[in-house]
Design a protein around this motif. Structure first.
Motif, PDB file in Angstrom:
ATOM      1  N   ASP A 185       6.977  -6.727  -0.489  1.00 34.87           N
ATOM      2  CA  ASP A 185       6.534  -7.757   0.453  1.00 34.87           C
ATOM      3  C   ASP A 185       6.646  -7.202   1.874  1.00 34.87           C
ATOM      4  OD1 ASP A 185       6.017 -10.038   1.913  1.00 34.87           O
ATOM      5  OD2 ASP A 185       7.728 -11.182   1.130  1.00 34.87           O
ATOM      6  N   GLU A 186       5.501  -6.936   2.507  1.00 34.17           N
ATOM      7  CA  GLU A 186       5.497  -6.356   3.854  1.00 34.17           C
ATOM      8  C   GLU A 186       6.195  -7.267   4.861  1.00 34.17           C
ATOM      9  OE1 GLU A 186       1.718  -4.943   5.297  1.00 34.17           O
ATOM     10  OE2 GLU A 186       1.257  -3.982   3.374  1.00 34.17           O
ATOM     11  N   ALA A 187       5.925  -8.562   4.766  1.00 36.63           N
ATOM     12  CA  ALA A 187       6.532  -9.512   5.712  1.00 36.63           C
ATOM     13  C   ALA A 187       8.058  -9.512   5.582  1.00 36.63           C
ATOM     14  CB  ALA A 187       5.975 -10.909   5.488  1.00 36.63           C
ATOM     15  N   ALA A 188       8.562  -9.384   4.371  1.00 38.02           N
ATOM     16  CA  ALA A 188      10.012  -9.356   4.156  1.00 38.02           C
ATOM     17  C   ALA A 188      10.613  -8.085   4.755  1.00 38.02           C
ATOM     18  CB  ALA A 188      10.327  -9.449   2.668  1.00 38.02           C
ATOM     19  N   LEU A 189       9.914  -6.955   4.613  1.00 39.38           N
ATOM     20  CA  LEU A 189      10.399  -5.708   5.205  1.00 39.38           C
ATOM     21  C   LEU A 189      10.467  -5.823   6.726  1.00 39.38           C
ATOM     22  CD1 LEU A 189      11.211  -2.687   4.984  1.00 39.38           C
ATOM     23  CD2 LEU A 189       8.766  -2.162   5.177  1.00 39.38           C
TER      24      LEU A 189
END
Length: 161
Positions: free
Chosen positions: A140-144
């Protein structure tokens, strides 16, 4: 005193590192370490036109603890992924928007990201508003991005701005 030791922390670090590398407390090495500790900062001072302004030194300890903990966990995670099936690895480049404006803070963030196994700072946008990060496994890019901002960028803002 400022003229003799323009960067006292650098001088102390040079002195200690020289003695550690030499692995001796021989008087000649102590003298050489002291000489390096005084002379090297004299010659490198003009290469550092802007000094960092550290506002909250106690936050540094908290950030260092978080970074060390993340390094340990990331080592375990990377080892687990490498030993598992290759299909479980999803590497990606992710642009992280930056709120940091101080160049020392941005450099610190890039260094922290690079020191953490599984991530690497790849590029800083020309306007210094985005940092390109390569991550070994991104579900998950947003979580990173949220993790980088919360764990590293927020304390760096407290330290430098």
């Amino acid at each position: 005193m400022k003229r003799l030791l323009p960067a006292p922390l650098l001088s102390a670090l040079l002195f200690v590192v020289w003695l550690l590398l030499a692995q001796t407390l021989d008087p000649a090495h102590i003298l050489l370490a002291a000489l390096l500790a005084v002379v090297v900062p004299w010659f490198t001072e003009r290469l550092r036109p802007e000094r960092p302004r550290i506002r909250r030194p106690l936050v540094i300890a908290r950030l260092a603890g978080a970074v060390l903990w993340d390094i340990v966990l990331s080592n375990i995670e990377v080892a687990r992924r490498i030993l598992g099936p290759e299909s479980a690895i999803t590497p990606r480049f992710v642009w992280v928007p930056l709120e940091l404006t101080d160049p020392h803070a941005i450099l610190s963030l890039a260094g922290i990201i690079t020191m953490t196994p599984g991530t690497l700072s790849a590029e800083l946008s020309p306007d210094r508003r985005h940092l390109l990060v390569h991550a070994f496994n991104v579900d998950d890019e947003a979580a990173l991005v949220a993790q980088i901002k919360a764990r590293y960028e927020t304390p760096l803002k407290e330290i430098y701005q």
